[in-house]
Design a protein around this motif. Structure first.
Motif, PDB file in Angstrom:
ATOM      1  N   MET A   1       0.901  -1.289   0.165  1.00 54.29           N
ATOM      2  CA  MET A   1       0.118   0.142   0.009  1.00 54.29           C
ATOM      3  C   MET A   1       0.960   1.390   0.083  1.00 54.29           C
ATOM      4  O   MET A   1       1.648   1.285   0.707  1.00 54.29           O
ATOM      5  CB  MET A   1      -0.961  -0.062   1.425  1.00 54.29           C
ATOM      6  N   GLY A   2       0.428   2.355  -0.921  1.00 53.82           N
ATOM      7  CA  GLY A   2       1.459   3.485  -1.012  1.00 53.82           C
ATOM      8  C   GLY A   2       1.158   4.267  -0.019  1.00 53.82           C
ATOM      9  O   GLY A   2       0.144   4.194   0.900  1.00 53.82           O
ATOM     10  N   LEU A   3       1.889   5.323   0.409  1.00 52.36           N
ATOM     11  CA  LEU A   3       1.710   6.326   1.395  1.00 52.36           C
ATOM     12  C   LEU A   3       0.289   6.905   1.327  1.00 52.36           C
ATOM     13  O   LEU A   3      -0.376   6.881   2.334  1.00 52.36           O
ATOM     14  CB  LEU A   3       2.754   7.579   1.248  1.00 52.36           C
ATOM     15  N   ASN A   4      -0.023   7.371   0.238  1.00 50.80           N
ATOM     16  CA  ASN A   4      -1.211   8.210   0.324  1.00 50.80           C
ATOM     17  C   ASN A   4      -2.472   7.275   0.243  1.00 50.80           C
ATOM     18  O   ASN A   4      -3.583   7.535   1.080  1.00 50.80           O
ATOM     19  CB  ASN A   4      -1.422   9.041  -1.265  1.00 50.80           C
ATOM     20  N   GLU A   5      -2.406   6.172  -0.185  1.00 53.52           N
ATOM     21  CA  GLU A   5      -3.480   5.142  -0.245  1.00 53.52           C
ATOM     22  C   GLU A   5      -3.808   4.814   1.377  1.00 53.52           C
ATOM     23  O   GLU A   5      -4.737   4.900   1.860  1.00 53.52           O
ATOM     24  CB  GLU A   5      -3.284   4.002  -0.878  1.00 53.52           C
ATOM     25  N   TRP A   6      -2.572   4.670   2.138  1.00 50.75           N
ATOM     26  CA  TRP A   6      -2.595   4.325   3.625  1.00 50.75           C
ATOM     27  C   TRP A   6      -3.023   5.546   4.592  1.00 50.75           C
ATOM     28  O   TRP A   6      -3.789   5.511   5.310  1.00 50.75           O
ATOM     29  CB  TRP A   6      -1.093   4.114   3.984  1.00 50.75           C
ATOM     30  N   ALA A   7      -2.513   6.843   3.968  1.00 45.96           N
ATOM     31  CA  ALA A   7      -2.906   7.966   4.620  1.00 45.96           C
ATOM     32  C   ALA A   7      -4.511   8.387   4.542  1.00 45.96           C
ATOM     33  O   ALA A   7      -5.152   8.561   5.561  1.00 45.96           O
ATOM     34  CB  ALA A   7      -2.349   9.251   4.227  1.00 45.96           C
ATOM     35  N   TYR A   8      -5.084   8.093   3.274  1.00 42.32           N
ATOM     36  CA  TYR A   8      -6.549   8.457   3.282  1.00 42.32           C
ATOM     37  C   TYR A   8      -7.351   7.429   4.001  1.00 42.32           C
ATOM     38  O   TYR A   8      -8.346   7.720   4.628  1.00 42.32           O
ATOM     39  CB  TYR A   8      -7.060   8.276   1.753  1.00 42.32           C
ATOM     40  N   SER A   9      -6.949   6.137   3.893  1.00 42.19           N
ATOM     41  CA  SER A   9      -7.508   5.027   4.571  1.00 42.19           C
ATOM     42  C   SER A   9      -7.558   5.165   6.041  1.00 42.19           C
ATOM     43  O   SER A   9      -8.640   5.007   6.769  1.00 42.19           O
ATOM     44  CB  SER A   9      -7.040   3.720   4.190  1.00 42.19           C
ATOM     45  N   LEU A  10      -6.464   5.557   6.576  1.00 39.00           N
ATOM     46  CA  LEU A  10      -6.553   5.799   7.967  1.00 39.00           C
ATOM     47  C   LEU A  10      -7.305   6.920   8.455  1.00 39.00           C
ATOM     48  O   LEU A  10      -7.961   6.989   9.424  1.00 39.00           O
ATOM     49  CB  LEU A  10      -4.916   6.242   8.374  1.00 39.00           C
TER      50      LEU A  10
END
Length: 188
Positions: A1-10
């Protein structure tokens, strides 16, 4: 999972249900961050991640001190987040001045270094040009809205009034960098 995908999900997991308006604001701040990609280069993804995460400390699941930049940054550090994202969240939108009002300045500054000034400015710009509902606004309108919402004599009201000159200066610096990039892209 990329940084932005992780950030949005969190961010969505922590804000969307308990604080839907804060989630909309965070999405709007991230949208503003994407508009700054031409001046950020390789840091564009980093800023977008910090933008969508900047208010996670408001989540009831994370609130420990009641000071959202500190609570959010501590949580992110425990999650193993990129340290630059952690620092941006910790210091977003002149947080050190609010920390001072709350008696937490030394704690904030000793735990979290400042990030590169251009990125700090960029996150200030994104946050202070986005309404609580995620709509684009001006820094003046945003500052007025914050003072009205919290009251001029509250911790947040006092801090944001003290921070106003630096918020306006950061916005001018970002707008200046955007204008330079735009001018360089114009055909002669």
């Amino acid at each position: 999972m990329g940084l932005n995908e992780w950030a949005y999900s969190l961010s969505e997991a922590l804000l969307s249900d308990p604080l839907p308006r804060r989630w909309e604001h965070s999405l709007g701040v991230a949208k503003q961050a994407r508009t700054l990609a031409p001046v950020l280069g390789e840091d564009a993804e980093l800023l977008e991640a910090a933008a969508v995460l900047h208010d996670i400390g408001y989540s009831p699941a994370l609130a420990v001190t009641g000071f959202h930049p500190l609570d959010g940054a501590r949580f992110l550090r425990k999650q193993g987040a990129d340290e630059r994202v952690v620092r941006l969240v910790a210091h977003h939108s002149c947080a050190v001045l609010e920390a001072e009002e709350r008696g937490l300045r030394e704690e904030l500054e000793s735990e979290f270094e400042l990030e590169r000034p251009a990125l700090v400015d960029a996150l200030v710009f994104c946050d202070m040009t986005t309404t609580p509902d995620g709509v684009e606004t001006t820094p003046s309108e945003r500052l007025d809205e914050i003072v009205k919402r919290y009251g001029p004599d509250t911790i947040v009201g006092r801090f944001i009034q003290r921070a106003a000159p630096e918020i306006h200066a950061a916005a001018r610096r970002v707008e200046g960098r955007l204008a330079l990039v735009k001018a360089a892209d114009q055909p002669m």
